[in-house]
Structure formats: structure tokens, C-alpha cells
Design an enzyme around this catalytic site. Structure first.
Site, PDB file in Angstrom:
ATOM      1  N   LYS A 214      69.753 111.937  45.438  1.00 55.62           N
ATOM      2  CA  LYS A 214      71.180 111.494  45.468  1.00 55.62           C
ATOM      3  C   LYS A 214      71.769 110.972  46.822  1.00 55.62           C
ATOM      4  O   LYS A 214      71.020 111.174  47.788  1.00 55.62           O
ATOM      5  CB  LYS A 214      72.206 112.684  45.013  1.00 55.62           C
ATOM      6  CG  LYS A 214      71.756 113.182  43.615  1.00 55.62           C
ATOM      7  CD  LYS A 214      72.769 114.533  43.100  1.00 55.62           C
ATOM      8  CE  LYS A 214      72.510 114.878  41.831  1.00 55.62           C
ATOM      9  NZ  LYS A 214      73.597 115.881  41.466  1.00 55.62           N
TER      10      LYS A 214
ATOM     11  N   ASN B 256      74.338 118.244  45.620  1.00 56.30           N
ATOM     12  CA  ASN B 256      73.202 119.294  45.457  1.00 56.30           C
ATOM     13  C   ASN B 256      71.922 118.420  45.463  1.00 56.30           C
ATOM     14  O   ASN B 256      70.852 118.814  45.043  1.00 56.30           O
ATOM     15  CB  ASN B 256      73.200 119.960  44.128  1.00 56.30           C
ATOM     16  CG  ASN B 256      73.356 118.920  42.815  1.00 56.30           C
ATOM     17  OD1 ASN B 256      73.421 117.855  42.895  1.00 56.30           O
ATOM     18  ND2 ASN B 256      73.444 120.008  41.735  1.00 56.30           N
TER      19      ASN B 256
ATOM     20  N   HIS C 206      68.853 115.081  41.345  1.00 57.88           N
ATOM     21  CA  HIS C 206      68.753 115.158  39.899  1.00 57.88           C
ATOM     22  C   HIS C 206      67.488 115.188  39.407  1.00 57.88           C
ATOM     23  O   HIS C 206      66.656 114.536  39.728  1.00 57.88           O
ATOM     24  CB  HIS C 206      69.612 113.834  39.130  1.00 57.88           C
ATOM     25  CG  HIS C 206      69.416 113.828  37.718  1.00 57.88           C
ATOM     26  ND1 HIS C 206      70.162 114.436  36.765  1.00 57.88           N
ATOM     27  CD2 HIS C 206      68.166 113.127  36.996  1.00 57.88           C
ATOM     28  CE1 HIS C 206      69.415 114.313  35.781  1.00 57.88           C
ATOM     29  NE2 HIS C 206      68.483 113.465  35.741  1.00 57.88           N
TER      30      HIS C 206
ATOM     31  N   GLU D 184      65.923 108.751  30.536  1.00 58.83           N
ATOM     32  CA  GLU D 184      66.193 108.154  31.812  1.00 58.83           C
ATOM     33  C   GLU D 184      65.231 107.479  32.311  1.00 58.83           C
ATOM     34  O   GLU D 184      65.468 106.600  33.143  1.00 58.83           O
ATOM     35  CB  GLU D 184      66.288 109.590  32.689  1.00 58.83           C
ATOM     36  CG  GLU D 184      67.647 110.301  32.314  1.00 58.83           C
ATOM     37  CD  GLU D 184      67.760 111.842  32.872  1.00 58.83           C
ATOM     38  OE1 GLU D 184      66.733 112.196  33.794  1.00 58.83           O
ATOM     39  OE2 GLU D 184      68.710 112.480  32.635  1.00 58.83           O
TER      40      GLU D 184
HETATM   41  N1  UDP Z   1      78.690 118.613  38.703  1.00 56.12           N
HETATM   42  C1  UDP Z   1      79.814 118.909  39.450  1.00 56.12           C
HETATM   43  N2  UDP Z   1      80.523 120.165  38.963  1.00 56.12           N
HETATM   44  C2  UDP Z   1      80.448 120.632  38.064  1.00 56.12           C
HETATM   45  C3  UDP Z   1      79.287 120.394  36.933  1.00 56.12           C
HETATM   46  C4  UDP Z   1      78.631 119.248  37.524  1.00 56.12           C
HETATM   47  O1  UDP Z   1      79.832 118.467  40.669  1.00 56.12           O
HETATM   48  O2  UDP Z   1      81.280 121.455  37.610  1.00 56.12           O
HETATM   49  C5  UDP Z   1      77.844 117.505  39.220  1.00 56.12           C
HETATM   50  C6  UDP Z   1      76.447 118.034  40.198  1.00 56.12           C
HETATM   51  O3  UDP Z   1      76.461 117.251  41.059  1.00 56.12           O
HETATM   52  C7  UDP Z   1      75.561 118.238  39.206  1.00 56.12           C
HETATM   53  C8  UDP Z   1      75.621 117.003  38.024  1.00 56.12           C
HETATM   54  O4  UDP Z   1      77.147 116.872  38.120  1.00 56.12           O
HETATM   55  O5  UDP Z   1      74.201 118.283  39.580  1.00 56.12           O
HETATM   56  C9  UDP Z   1      75.190 117.155  36.702  1.00 56.12           C
HETATM   57  O6  UDP Z   1      75.679 118.269  35.963  1.00 56.12           O
HETATM   58  P1  UDP Z   1      74.565 119.061  35.099  1.00 56.12           P
HETATM   59  O7  UDP Z   1      75.453 120.253  34.493  1.00 56.12           O
HETATM   60  O8  UDP Z   1      73.880 118.191  34.360  1.00 56.12           O
HETATM   61  O9  UDP Z   1      73.813 119.875  36.339  1.00 56.12           O
HETATM   62  P2  UDP Z   1      72.083 119.613  36.760  1.00 56.12           P
HETATM   63  O10 UDP Z   1      71.425 119.036  35.552  1.00 56.12           O
HETATM   64  O11 UDP Z   1      72.088 118.442  37.726  1.00 56.12           O
HETATM   65  O12 UDP Z   1      71.767 120.807  37.480  1.00 56.12           O
HETATM   66 MG    MG Z   2      71.911 117.762  33.880  1.00 58.31          MG
END
Ligand code: UDP
Ligand code: MG
Length: 153
Positions: free
Chosen positions: A9, A112, A115, A126
Site C-alpha cells: 500500500k 497497515n 493487503h 484479485e
Molecule cells: N480498514 C479501515 N478501517 C476499518 C476496517 C478496514 O481503515 O475499520 C482498512 C484497512 O486498511 C484494511 C482494509 O480497509 O486493511 C480492508 O479491510 P479488511 O477488513 O478486509 O481487512 P484486511 O483483510 O486488510 O485485514
Molecule cells: Mg480483507
């Protein structure tokens, strides 16, 4: 063998840790079969984060993902979807275990670093979203006999 998709990211690109994060996947024994830099479009992000599109904070996630180019990677290995999710750590960098990418490089839920595809279905979707067929390479991994037992792959 599975293939999974990782996005480095803007939080990784801007902080100059792209090389370190890629090195973690390489050192683990995972094969890189595709990699490029691109700017994520609105359309890509609405599809990619379809499960978050209706959240009030989707706008800031989109802005964050478009703050700079990203690096997308296709990674190949045995159970690699789960392996890469484990290497990445849980979503919230403050809760991610030390030793994971998010645990070591992030103190944020949003910023974070990576992805990673979360299932075989999302990995396949994807892969098609971010790569054309000629951008995914098949080539021998010469250290394979030292990476897996011959009945593991
Ligand atoms: N995210 C955020 N706030 C939230 C949930 C998600 O900013 O409350 C962002 C974060 O960068 C995350 C991405 O959206 O990595 C996708 O969310 P997901 O729940 O799919 O988490 P991941 O699979 O990336 O762990
Ligand atoms: Mg996710």
C-alpha cells in the site's frame, strides 16, 4: 500450489519499506510470479473493497489507497494464501503480533502496509483484477527441493 495477491500500500511505498517487505516473502521461500507498480482506480477500489464500500469511512480508505502508486504482487506457494495472511498479521497494526509485517511496521488499522487475499476465491478474483495473463510468469524455482519435501507440492 496456490497463487495469492499482495498489495504494498502507499503506507509501504511512501515509507520506503517496499524492499524490506518483499524480502520477507522471498526469505520465507515464496515465489514471486508477478509484480508491478500502478495507481489504483476508483473502479478497482470499489470492487476490491466491495465489503467496505457502504461504510462511512470508505472515502478515507480510498484516498489512502490512492495517495501514491502501489506495488501489486502475485505470490506462489503451497497454501500461500494462508501463509501470506499469517505473515501479514491481523488488520490492526497495533494488535498484530510482533514478527508479522503489520506487527513490525504499522501502528494503524488503515495504514497497515499490505493487503493480502483472504481466500482462494478472492485470490482468483484479485489476480484477474490486477494482472493480465501475460504478466503472470511460470518459471522453475531452483531451490524448491530445499523449500518443500517432494510430497508437499
Ligand atoms: N480498514 C479501515 N478501517 C476499518 C476496517 C478496514 O481503515 O475499520 C482498512 C484497512 O486498511 C484494511 C482494509 O480497509 O486493511 C480492508 O479491510 P479488511 O477488513 O478486509 O481487512 P484486511 O483483510 O486488510 O485485514
Ligand atoms: Mg480483507
Amino acid at each position: 500450489m496456490q497463487v495469492t495477491v499482495v498489495i504494498l500500500k502507499p503506507s509501504a511505498v511512501q515509507r520506503g519499506i517496499v524492499g524490506e517487505v518483499i524480502a520477507r516473502f522471498e526469505k520465507k521461500g515464496i515465489q514471486i510470479v508477478g509484480m508491478k507498480m500502478l495507481c489504483l482506480t476508483d473502479e478497482m477500489l470499489s470492487a476490491h473493497y466491495a465489503h467496505l464500500v457502504h461504510k462511512p469511512f470508505f472515502g478515507r480508505i480510498k484516498d489512502s489507497m490512492q495517495a501514491s502508486p502501489v506495488v501489486v504482487m502475485a505470490l506462489k506457494g503451497v497454501d500461500v494464501i494462508n501463509v501470506v495472511r499469517q505473515l501479514s498479521g491481523v488488520t490492526n497494526g497495533r494488535e498484530a503480533q510482533p514478527g508479522t509485517i503489520r506487527g513490525d511496521y504499522s501502528v494503524s488499522v488503515q495504514e497497515n502496509i499490505v493487503h493480502a487475499s483472504d481466500s482462494p476465491e478472492t485470490a482468483a478474483t484479485e489476480l484477474k483484477r490486477f494482472f493480465s495473463e501475460n504478466e503472470i510468469f511460470t518459471y522453475p524455482q531452483f531451490f524448491l527441493p530445499y523449500t518443500y519435501a517432494n510430497d508437499e507440492w
